[in-house]
Scaffold this active site. Structure first.
Site, mmCIF file in Angstrom:
data_model
loop_
_atom_site.group_PDB
_atom_site.id
_atom_site.type_symbol
_atom_site.label_atom_id
_atom_site.label_comp_id
_atom_site.label_asym_id
_atom_site.label_seq_id
_atom_site.Cartn_x
_atom_site.Cartn_y
_atom_site.Cartn_z
ATOM 1 N NE ARG A 50 -1.773 -1.940 2.877
ATOM 2 C CZ ARG A 50 -1.806 -3.214 2.480
ATOM 3 N NH1 ARG A 50 -2.748 -3.632 1.718
ATOM 4 N NH2 ARG A 50 -0.887 -4.075 2.883
ATOM 5 C CB THR A 51 3.386 2.588 2.324
ATOM 6 O OG1 THR A 51 2.612 2.183 3.445
ATOM 7 C CG2 THR A 51 3.994 3.953 2.595
ATOM 8 C CE LYS A 64 26.924 -2.426 -6.088
ATOM 9 N NZ LYS A 64 27.015 -1.464 -7.199
ATOM 10 N NE ARG A 116 7.243 0.964 4.819
ATOM 11 C CZ ARG A 116 6.028 0.414 4.857
ATOM 12 N NH1 ARG A 116 5.869 -0.843 4.524
ATOM 13 N NH2 ARG A 116 4.986 1.115 5.219
ATOM 14 C CG HIS A 171 3.741 4.265 8.632
ATOM 15 N ND1 HIS A 171 3.776 5.077 7.512
ATOM 16 C CD2 HIS A 171 3.370 3.030 8.190
ATOM 17 C CE1 HIS A 171 3.446 4.352 6.452
ATOM 18 N NE2 HIS A 171 3.198 3.120 6.837
HETATM 19 C C1 NCD Z 1 1.856 -0.932 8.259
HETATM 20 C C2 NCD Z 1 3.344 -0.718 8.296
HETATM 21 O O1 NCD Z 1 4.065 -1.058 7.365
HETATM 22 O O2 NCD Z 1 3.771 -0.214 9.318
HETATM 23 N N1 NCD Z 1 1.294 -1.043 6.995
HETATM 24 C C3 NCD Z 1 1.200 0.028 6.149
HETATM 25 O O3 NCD Z 1 2.090 0.804 5.984
HETATM 26 N N2 NCD Z 1 0.045 0.187 5.523
HETATM 27 C C4 NCD Z 1 1.430 -1.965 9.221
HETATM 28 C C5 NCD Z 1 1.992 -3.338 9.131
HETATM 29 O O4 NCD Z 1 2.923 -3.628 8.395
HETATM 30 O O5 NCD Z 1 1.470 -4.192 9.867
#
Ligand code: NCD
Length: 363
Positions: free
Chosen positions: A51-52, A80, A101, A129
């Site tokens: 999703r993100t 590396k 991320r 997040h």
């Molecule tokens: C979450 C995350 O990655 O922190 N999901 C997300 O970004 N939609 C929650 C999860 O991974 O459980």
């Protein structure tokens, strides 16, 4: 340079502004089709995501921009040994804005100190997040019609659930908020969220291990996945993974007007049968995430002309205290200064600026 690492990097007024933009995008998407023409978003995902990452990419494409990046650390020069600092400098040469991320807490913050383009934290380890929180806020607003006067149940992995930590930070700034923390003993909320956020703001909360007991009083139920990848011992995960399963019987205990959120992915903590309940808002929440990311990209690009680094607030000590959290970016990043911020002068409590790890220093 304006970056968003923590949800508190945005004021409540700015979040209102982002929600208004998102709602305008929902109503008039064609107005936004060209707004990021010739702009590039880099998505740097050192940890898995559906999703993100895809909602960031869809957001940029729907604004008329383009995207580049990678979806796993193994396809970047991180394998590396390239540092986050160098990576951020490189990406600044190729893109106008980046979303990162990383499995290390504080990595996007380090990137924001090195980059000359805005950096958006798309999740750093078990820490924060903020853009998931933007999705959550718009969802609560659209489902409940308000962000004030809500009893919010947070259920599942409150220890490692970075979405929970950012949501608490955000909701504490609204009035009439009360939290019910529903978690097994081993997955309780970390002390830095309690002592840095809930306690100073005087936000009321209760703790329980029973989802059934909490159900009748909730306006919002925020379910989370038990995060297998954050456990050091797989046996602990096996023991805790099915702590809570939301099903139709439990939904029958809830208010008629309430909503169920989940950042997703779900494993089995919400039965598929709940999906048809009109109070189940998690798929609408995923869509709201795209609109809020569109609004955020627009805002940060509009402010990107100012290249001065964001000042570091508070009283800092540099390289005098050492962070011993193995999940902190300072444990691996080359020549990174260990920096701590004084948070409680009476007790001599300091917190690592990357991961919030606590240190006590007595003079
Ligand atoms: C979450 C995350 O990655 O922190 N999901 C997300 O970004 N939609 C929650 C999860 O991974 O459980």
């Amino acid at each position: 340079m304006r970056s968003v690492i923590n949800i508190t990097d945005l004021s409540v007024g700015e979040i209102d502004e982002l929600m208004n933009t998102a709602l305008d995008i929902v109503a008039h998407p064609e107005k936004y089709w060209d707004r990021c023409k010739h702009k590039k978003l880099a998505t740097l995902f050192f940890e898995p995501s559906t999703r993100t990452r895809l909602s960031f990419e869809a957001a940029m494409l729907e604004l008329g921009g383009t995207v580049l990046g990678f979806s796993q650390a193994s396809s970047s020069s991180a394998v590396k040994g390239e540092s986050i600092y160098d990576t951020a400098k490189m990406i600044s040469c190729y893109a106008d804005i980046m979303a990162m991320r990383h499995y290390k807490e504080g990595a996007p913050f380090v990137a924001s100190r090195a980059a000359s383009i805005p950096v958006i934290n798309a999740g750093d380890g078990g820490h924060f997040h903020p853009t998931q929180t933007l999705a959550d806020l718009l969802t609560i607003y659209r489902e409940m019609g308000r962000l004030n006067d809500l009893t919010i149940g947070l259920c599942g992995d409150l220890k490692y659930g970075r979405t929970v930590h950012s949501l608490i930070e955000a909701m504490c700034r609204y009035t009439g908020i009360r939290f019910v923390l529903i978690a097994p003993e081993e997955l309780k909320l970390p002390s830095y969220v309690r002592y840095n956020v809930l306690d100073p703001k005087g936000v009321p909360y209760t703790e329980t291990t029973s989802l059934e007991d909490a159900m009748p009083e909730l306006d919002v139920l925020y379910m989370t996945r038990v995060q297998q990848e954050r456990f050091d011992d797989p046996a602990d995960y096996e023991r805790l993974k099915d702590s809570y399963i939301l099903n139709a019987e439990k939904m029958a205990l809830a208010k008629e007007k309430m909503c169920v959120l989940h950042p997703l992915p779900r494993v089995n903590e919400i039965s598929v049968a709940v999906d048809d309940d009109p109070r189940a808002a998690y798929f609408r929440q995923a869509l709201n995430g795209k609109y809020m990311r569109m609004a955020l990209i627009l805002k940060l690009l509009a402010e990107a002309g100012d290249k001065t680094p964001q000042p570091l607030d508070g009283e800092l000590v540099i390289d005098e205290l050492h962070c011993d959290n193995p999940k902190c970016i300072s444990a691996t990043e080359q020549e990174l200064k260990h920096m701590f911020r004084l948070v409680n002068p009476q007790k001599g409590i300091y917190r690592c600026i990357y991961c919030e790890n606590k240190k006590v220093r007595t003079k």
